[in-house]
Motif scaffolding. Structure first.
Motif, PDB file in Angstrom:
ATOM      1  N   MET A   1       0.843  -1.187   0.000  1.00 11.70           N
ATOM      2  CA  MET A   1       0.000   0.000   0.000  1.00 11.70           C
ATOM      3  C   MET A   1       0.883   1.244   0.000  1.00 11.70           C
ATOM      4  SD  MET A   1      -3.006  -1.357   2.543  1.00 11.70           S
ATOM      5  CE  MET A   1      -2.686  -0.055   3.650  1.00 11.70           C
ATOM      6  N   ALA A   2       0.660   2.112  -0.948  1.00 11.79           N
ATOM      7  CA  ALA A   2       1.517   3.290  -1.118  1.00 11.79           C
ATOM      8  C   ALA A   2       1.429   4.225   0.081  1.00 11.79           C
ATOM      9  CB  ALA A   2       1.155   4.024  -2.397  1.00 11.79           C
ATOM     10  N   ASN A   3       0.233   4.314   0.661  1.00 11.87           N
ATOM     11  CA  ASN A   3       0.062   5.285   1.737  1.00 11.87           C
ATOM     12  C   ASN A   3       0.237   4.663   3.121  1.00 11.87           C
ATOM     13  OD1 ASN A   3      -2.198   3.743   1.635  1.00 11.87           O
ATOM     14  ND2 ASN A   3      -3.655   5.427   1.840  1.00 11.87           N
ATOM     15  N   ALA A   4       0.588   3.350   3.171  1.00  8.47           N
ATOM     16  CA  ALA A   4       0.758   2.690   4.468  1.00  8.47           C
ATOM     17  C   ALA A   4       2.082   3.121   5.075  1.00  8.47           C
ATOM     18  CB  ALA A   4       0.723   1.182   4.293  1.00  8.47           C
ATOM     19  N   LEU A   5       2.006   3.810   6.208  1.00  2.63           N
ATOM     20  CA  LEU A   5       3.213   4.291   6.859  1.00  2.63           C
ATOM     21  C   LEU A   5       3.817   3.190   7.723  1.00  2.63           C
ATOM     22  CD1 LEU A   5       2.091   7.861   7.998  1.00  2.63           C
ATOM     23  CD2 LEU A   5       3.292   7.225   5.915  1.00  2.63           C
ATOM     24  N   LYS A   6       5.127   3.258   7.879  1.00  8.91           N
ATOM     25  CA  LYS A   6       5.822   2.312   8.760  1.00  8.91           C
ATOM     26  C   LYS A   6       5.472   2.677  10.204  1.00  8.91           C
ATOM     27  CE  LYS A   6       8.319   0.870   5.168  1.00  8.91           C
ATOM     28  NZ  LYS A   6       7.483   1.506   4.154  1.00  8.91           N
ATOM     29  N   GLU A   7       5.313   1.646  11.006  1.00 10.29           N
ATOM     30  CA  GLU A   7       4.997   1.893  12.415  1.00 10.29           C
ATOM     31  C   GLU A   7       6.082   1.386  13.349  1.00 10.29           C
ATOM     32  OE1 GLU A   7       1.152   0.307  13.238  1.00 10.29           O
ATOM     33  OE2 GLU A   7       0.128   1.783  11.981  1.00 10.29           O
ATOM     34  N   VAL A   8       6.634   0.233  12.987  1.00 16.00           N
ATOM     35  CA  VAL A   8       7.639  -0.342  13.883  1.00 16.00           C
ATOM     36  C   VAL A   8       8.604  -1.239  13.112  1.00 16.00           C
ATOM     37  CG1 VAL A   8       6.206  -2.317  14.582  1.00 16.00           C
ATOM     38  CG2 VAL A   8       7.970  -1.477  16.124  1.00 16.00           C
ATOM     39  N   TYR A   9       9.869  -1.146  13.469  1.00 17.37           N
ATOM     40  CA  TYR A   9      10.905  -2.071  12.994  1.00 17.37           C
ATOM     41  C   TYR A   9      11.359  -2.902  14.186  1.00 17.37           C
ATOM     42  CZ  TYR A   9      11.504   0.083   8.389  1.00 17.37           C
ATOM     43  OH  TYR A   9      11.315   0.513   7.100  1.00 17.37           O
ATOM     44  N   GLU A  10      11.545  -4.195  13.941  1.00 19.99           N
ATOM     45  CA  GLU A  10      11.898  -5.106  15.023  1.00 19.99           C
ATOM     46  C   GLU A  10      13.276  -5.704  14.765  1.00 19.99           C
ATOM     47  OE1 GLU A  10       9.532  -8.852  15.796  1.00 19.99           O
ATOM     48  OE2 GLU A  10       8.398  -7.405  17.001  1.00 19.99           O
ATOM     49  N   LYS A  11      14.091  -5.836  15.815  1.00 20.90           N
ATOM     50  CA  LYS A  11      15.434  -6.412  15.651  1.00 20.90           C
ATOM     51  C   LYS A  11      15.324  -7.900  15.361  1.00 20.90           C
ATOM     52  CE  LYS A  11      18.294  -6.909  19.234  1.00 20.90           C
ATOM     53  NZ  LYS A  11      19.225  -6.519  20.287  1.00 20.90           N
ATOM     54  N   THR A  12      15.901  -8.336  14.244  1.00 16.47           N
ATOM     55  CA  THR A  12      15.851  -9.763  13.899  1.00 16.47           C
ATOM     56  C   THR A  12      17.200 -10.435  14.094  1.00 16.47           C
ATOM     57  OG1 THR A  12      16.297  -9.218  11.585  1.00 16.47           O
ATOM     58  CG2 THR A  12      13.988  -9.487  12.222  1.00 16.47           C
ATOM     59  N   ALA A  13      18.283  -9.673  14.024  1.00 19.17           N
ATOM     60  CA  ALA A  13      19.613 -10.270  14.206  1.00 19.17           C
ATOM     61  C   ALA A  13      20.577  -9.211  14.703  1.00 19.17           C
ATOM     62  CB  ALA A  13      20.108 -10.849  12.889  1.00 19.17           C
TER      63      ALA A  13
ATOM     64  N   GLU B   1      19.212  13.270  21.599  1.00 19.82           N
ATOM     65  CA  GLU B   1      19.925  13.946  22.687  1.00 19.82           C
ATOM     66  C   GLU B   1      21.367  14.264  22.319  1.00 19.82           C
ATOM     67  OE1 GLU B   1      19.439  11.427  26.062  1.00 19.82           O
ATOM     68  OE2 GLU B   1      17.265  11.636  26.051  1.00 19.82           O
ATOM     69  N   SER B   2      21.794  13.806  21.138  1.00 12.65           N
ATOM     70  CA  SER B   2      23.157  14.088  20.652  1.00 12.65           C
ATOM     71  C   SER B   2      23.092  14.335  19.153  1.00 12.65           C
ATOM     72  CB  SER B   2      24.079  12.901  20.941  1.00 12.65           C
ATOM     73  OG  SER B   2      24.287  12.770  22.316  1.00 12.65           O
ATOM     74  N   SER B   3      24.261  14.474  18.541  1.00 13.68           N
ATOM     75  CA  SER B   3      24.340  14.707  17.092  1.00 13.68           C
ATOM     76  C   SER B   3      23.513  13.685  16.317  1.00 13.68           C
ATOM     77  CB  SER B   3      25.792  14.582  16.623  1.00 13.68           C
ATOM     78  OG  SER B   3      26.602  15.491  17.303  1.00 13.68           O
ATOM     79  N   VAL B   4      22.793  14.155  15.296  1.00 16.92           N
ATOM     80  CA  VAL B   4      22.056  13.254  14.401  1.00 16.92           C
ATOM     81  C   VAL B   4      22.988  12.977  13.221  1.00 16.92           C
ATOM     82  CG1 VAL B   4      19.917  12.854  13.144  1.00 16.92           C
ATOM     83  CG2 VAL B   4      19.923  14.376  15.131  1.00 16.92           C
ATOM     84  N   LEU B   5      23.441  11.715  13.107  1.00 16.33           N
ATOM     85  CA  LEU B   5      24.538  11.387  12.201  1.00 16.33           C
ATOM     86  C   LEU B   5      24.088  10.929  10.819  1.00 16.33           C
ATOM     87  CD1 LEU B   5      26.677   9.433  14.805  1.00 16.33           C
ATOM     88  CD2 LEU B   5      26.984  11.793  14.084  1.00 16.33           C
ATOM     89  N   LYS B   6      22.951  10.218  10.745  1.00 18.74           N
ATOM     90  CA  LYS B   6      22.525   9.672   9.450  1.00 18.74           C
ATOM     91  C   LYS B   6      21.006   9.773   9.339  1.00 18.74           C
ATOM     92  CE  LYS B   6      24.778   7.854   5.990  1.00 18.74           C
ATOM     93  NZ  LYS B   6      25.810   6.856   5.874  1.00 18.74           N
ATOM     94  N   ILE B   7      20.523  10.109   8.138  1.00 22.99           N
ATOM     95  CA  ILE B   7      19.076  10.238   7.905  1.00 22.99           C
ATOM     96  C   ILE B   7      18.727   9.632   6.555  1.00 22.99           C
ATOM     97  CG2 ILE B   7      18.454  12.223   9.349  1.00 22.99           C
ATOM     98  CD1 ILE B   7      19.195  14.034   6.972  1.00 22.99           C
ATOM     99  N   GLU B   8      17.489   9.125   6.434  1.00 22.10           N
ATOM    100  CA  GLU B   8      16.972   8.636   5.153  1.00 22.10           C
ATOM    101  C   GLU B   8      15.466   8.910   5.116  1.00 22.10           C
ATOM    102  OE1 GLU B   8      18.623   7.493   2.650  1.00 22.10           O
ATOM    103  OE2 GLU B   8      20.576   6.985   3.531  1.00 22.10           O
ATOM    104  N   PHE B   9      14.936   9.179   3.901  1.00 22.85           N
ATOM    105  CA  PHE B   9      13.494   9.282   3.710  1.00 22.85           C
ATOM    106  C   PHE B   9      12.909   7.881   3.537  1.00 22.85           C
ATOM    107  CE2 PHE B   9      14.385  13.700   2.413  1.00 22.85           C
ATOM    108  CZ  PHE B   9      13.326  14.363   3.021  1.00 22.85           C
ATOM    109  N   LEU B  10      11.696   7.670   4.054  1.00 25.04           N
ATOM    110  CA  LEU B  10      10.969   6.400   3.888  1.00 25.04           C
ATOM    111  C   LEU B  10       9.558   6.700   3.412  1.00 25.04           C
ATOM    112  CD1 LEU B  10      11.823   4.475   7.203  1.00 25.04           C
ATOM    113  CD2 LEU B  10      12.920   4.174   5.015  1.00 25.04           C
ATOM    114  N   SER B  11       8.850   5.631   3.027  1.00 25.44           N
ATOM    115  CA  SER B  11       7.424   5.709   2.683  1.00 25.44           C
ATOM    116  C   SER B  11       7.126   6.831   1.678  1.00 25.44           C
ATOM    117  CB  SER B  11       6.564   5.913   3.934  1.00 25.44           C
ATOM    118  OG  SER B  11       6.941   5.030   4.949  1.00 25.44           O
ATOM    119  N   LYS B  12       7.881   6.844   0.579  1.00 27.67           N
ATOM    120  CA  LYS B  12       7.711   7.856  -0.481  1.00 27.67           C
ATOM    121  C   LYS B  12       7.738   9.278   0.070  1.00 27.67           C
ATOM    122  CE  LYS B  12       5.625   4.825  -3.805  1.00 27.67           C
ATOM    123  NZ  LYS B  12       4.583   4.545  -4.753  1.00 27.67           N
TER     124      LYS B  12
END
Length: 795
Positions: free
Chosen positions: A1-13, A564-575
């Motif tokens: 779904m194009a408009n479905a926003l991400k809600e949660v990422y879970e650690k798998t490894a 609370e500290s420097s923001v080092l890396k950013i990326e756009f998601l969900s179009k």
């Protein structure tokens, strides 16, 4: 779904450090490595790279002060002995990881070396005080103290032939000494080395021994003779040697009967394994395909350990970079590479059409090429100093660019056989190249920025078959007046953005004409990104914020605060509707742009999160940071939505069933269901309904429910007891369940807190009822007293 926003990422490894330098041993069956890792020893499965056991104090007991200095695995692979900073020696069961015994070493300083005798019944400890102490580990007693050496022990070994009863040791005085292990008396001193002795091996016939040192020689000794038989110059500092088995094969080497001899494999400064026939003083084999970079300075270290495993006929090389490289001895090809400790992870990218591999830049000149499924790794050589940044081409996912502290940029191709080769090198920068970014619509150019304050555009060589072609810079611009930290190219390749320590971001055209300056951050800018759908640029800074800018009028549209500290890396998601950011505070945050809300915050790292890679489908994110951890995160938003929908559906069905049971007066079933659904008000309603038929009926009903349900009921009763209206039902529940608790048939783990919560209210209810009864008795008494007077007046 194009408009479905991400809600949660879970650690798998999570792939973390398992070898941070120090001792390493290979079990006899070849299945496991024992590696020193900070304050513990990790047992690593060679096939799966999994840490199957940790030997050492638990996390609660560990305070970082009792560091392991050295360890040794017994010959039968059953026991591990460790020497600690505190002066303790500890014995551990290798199968369970449990501590068997602990005692004081008795050395004046730390213990530098440990050795088991061939029977595993005795242990020698060599200290920094120049003394060796021999221990009987059956009775945990010190049997001898061997003196004579000066300084810190670098080599300590029992002779493998137990009938000889000899202990050998070499310390800072460069002499190899031997002692009688039974009497503790000096036996013989072997003088020949002029620098630190690093390794000692004995031949299987017990006639000879071979030693290596930092003085660039191998020495062959005949046991019992203090004069060297052979001194072989090897032209490099040797850190480790192993004796080759009587029959072995390596490429381009055939043993002839007339040249039968003693074969020793050695490695050290140059990072190359060499096999010498020490009887003939002849070099028989030199490794041509070494994956180990030579030491950067003369006398430095490249290889720290060589280990031979007879069961697998394999040779493993442990490097100064904490990598373990396993070679098949017959072909001398690399079978496996294990990355023990990556130091800081500086950048990560996905490569390949199906994104099945990742390239990782760590605090090293070598790139690491991981297969995601197995985490099998290959080292990629090319740069001559630390690699700082990576970028891949969206249009050609098998081609990527790297840059480093060697002031160069390199372009690589990942072929069908998963081999990687460099087909272009650019060396026009005069400072460390801290960031690179590729063309988004073609694979013909890329941009780089450097500490020399320059922004350069490079033309990609057309021919990918030739290695290390010289690349030309098509445009150069002195872009900022301080270090440039980042560069990005817009989705249509028309605009280039740079971010610098001078607190500004700048927008440039294709031919590097300045379009505009984005001013507003209070500290240096770490990362800049273009949205794939909107005319906006995103920047992150050391001022702990992210800012969204309009390309049209260069105004700041939004500021995101939360790190609370420097923001080092950013990326756009969900179009372009969401942002994922990582910071020096170890946090990963997911933001919704529309309402500036932080949807998710993950704390998987113990330090700066330098790198953040998102695959094309955005289903997988890999992060890496200063804690040497690679963390894989999977998008579980859809699964979470489906689970919530299913739970909602189940809840509606259960509520309907509860209503039906109450309607049909099936009170026992209704009670069980209400307890399972955690509905205290429904349970209260049912208990009051049952009490209409008397307390015996309630007692019968409560016999029908199990202990878990009774515990839940007790918890609910404690809640009801706080209210005057509901205390009647609560007290009946306590009255019926109390005998079961006293007899022990009902075990309630949280009984103490339930009693503590109930007692004050119960006392208050008791006092209130007592006062009520007194009032009632007084009214009855008054009524009774008034009755005779009433009768008289009637007469």
């Amino acid at each position: 779904m194009a408009n479905a926003l991400k809600e949660v990422y879970e650690k798998t490894a999570e792939y973390e450090a398992f070898y941070t330098g120090g001792d390493i041993q290979w079990t006899t069956d070849g299945g496991h490595f024992l590696c020193q890792c900070d304050d513990v020893i990790k047992v690593i499965d060679v096939n799966t790279f999994c840490n199957i056991l940790t030997i050492g104090d638990t996390l609660e007991e560990r305070d970082g002060s009792d560091q392991i200095y050295t360890f040794k695995l017994s010959h039968d692979n059953q026991t591990v002995i460790t020497a600690h900073k505190s002066g303790l020696i500890k014995l551990w069961d290798k199968e369970t990881g449990k501590q068997v015994k602990v005692w004081r070493s008795g050395h004046k300083g730390a213990v530098a070396k440990l050795a088991f005798d061939s029977s595993d019944g005795n242990v020698a400890s060599g200290g920094t005080d120049g003394n060796i102490r021999l221990w009987d580990i059956t009775h945990y007693t010190c049997t001898s103290s061997l003196r004579g050496a000066l300084g810190v022990f670098t080599v300590l070994k029992y002779h493998p032939d137990s009938s000889k009863q000899l202990v050998f040791g070499a310390a800072d005085d460069t002499k190899i000494r031997s002692w009688d292990s039974k009497t503790g008396k000096d036996n013989l001193i072997y003088s020949g080395h002029f620098s630190k002795v690093t390794s000692l091996q004995f031949t299987s016939d017990s006639e000879y021994m071979i030693s290596s040192g930092r003085d660039r020689v191998l020495i062959l000794w005949k046991l019992g003779e203090s004069k060297a038989l052979r001194v072989i110059p090897v032209y490099e500092s040797i850190e480790t040697i192993i004796l080759m088995p009587p029959s072995f094969k390596v490429p381009n080497f055939k043993k002839k009967l007339e040249t039968e001899g003693i074969y020793v494999a050695c490695a050290g400064e140059k990072g190359v394994v060499k096999i010498w026939n020490v009887l003939m003083s002849r070099l028989m084999f030199e490794q041509s395909n070494s994956l180990v970079s030579p030491a950067t300075e003369e006398g430095g270290l490249a290889v720290t350990h060589l280990l031979y495993n007879e069961a697998r006929n394999m040779l493993s090389v442990s490097t100064a970079d904490h990598n373990i490289i396993i070679h098949d001895l017959e072909t001398f090809t690399c079978v496996k590479q294990m990355i023990g400790f990556t130091d800081e992870i500086l950048d990560i990218i996905f490569v390949g059409k199906d994104e099945s591999h990742i390239i990782v830049a760590t605090n090293s000149r070598d790139l690491k090429h991981y297969e995601l499924g197995s985490m099998n790794c290959k080292l990629i050589k090319g740069h001559t100093d630390i690699v700082l940044a990576l970028a891949n081409f969206p249009t050609k996912p098998n081609v990527f660019v790297s840059s480093g502290k060697d002031n160069s940029v390199r372009i690589w191709v990942h072929d069908e056989q998963n081999e990687i080769k460099c087909f272009g090198v650019g060396v026009r920068h005069t400072g460390s190249v801290g960031s690179v970014f590729t063309s988004q619509t073609s694979n013909s150019f890329f941009a780089s920025v450097s500490q020399d304050n320059c922004l350069k555009l490079w033309t990609v060589p057309v021919d990918q078959e030739n290695n290390d072609q010289k690349m030309k810079s098509s445009h150069t611009e002195l872009a900022h007046n301080m270090d440039i930290n980042c560069v990005a190219i817009s989705p249509n390749d028309k605009i280039i953005a740079t971010g610098s320590q001078d607190k500004t971001a700048k927008l440039w055209t294709e031919d590097l004409s300045l379009l505009g300056i984005l001013k507003g951050h209070r500290r240096g800018i770490w990362c800049v990104r273009f949205s794939s759908v909107d005319q906006v640029v995103l920047t992150s800074s050391a001022d702990c914020t992210l800012k969204l800018w309009s390309i049209a009028d260069l105004s700041c549209l939004k500021t995101f605060e939360g790190h609370e500290s420097s923001v080092l890396k950013i990326e756009f998601l969900s179009k372009g509707q969401q942002i994922i950011s990582s910071g020096a505070d170890g946090l990963l945050k997911l933001w919704n742009i529309k309402n500036s809300e932080c949807k998710m915050s993950l704390d998987n790292h113990d330090g700066k999160v330098w790198s953040l890679a998102v695959n094309k489908s955005e289903s997988l994110i890999i992060t890496g940071g200063s804690d040497s951890k690679l963390v894989t995160l999977k998008d579980v938003s859809m699964e979470r939505r489906e689970t919530l929908a299913k739970e909602r559906e189940d809840l509606i069905l259960q509520e309907q069933e509860l209503v039906n049971l109450l309607h049909d007066k099936k009170l026992v079933k209704a009670l069980k269901l209400a307890l399972r659904m955690e509905r205290p008000l429904h349970v209260l309603k049912i208990v009051n309904e049952v009490l209409k038929y008397g307390k015996d009926k309630l007692s019968e009903t409560l016999k029908e429910i199990n202990n878990t349900q009774k515990e839940t009921l007790l918890r609910f009763a404690t809640e009801w007891n706080t209210n005057n209206k509901n205390c009647h039902a609560a007290q009946f529940v306590f009255y019926i369940l109390a005998p079961e608790i006293i007899s022990g048939s009902l075990q309630v783990p949280s009984l103490a807190s339930l009693v503590e919560g109930s007692l004050p209210y119960t006392e208050r209810h008791f006092e209130r009822l007592t006062n009520l009864l007194q009032d009632l008795n007084f009214i009855s008494y008054t009524v009774n007293c008034m009755q005779p007077h009433a009768v008289k007046s009637v007469e």
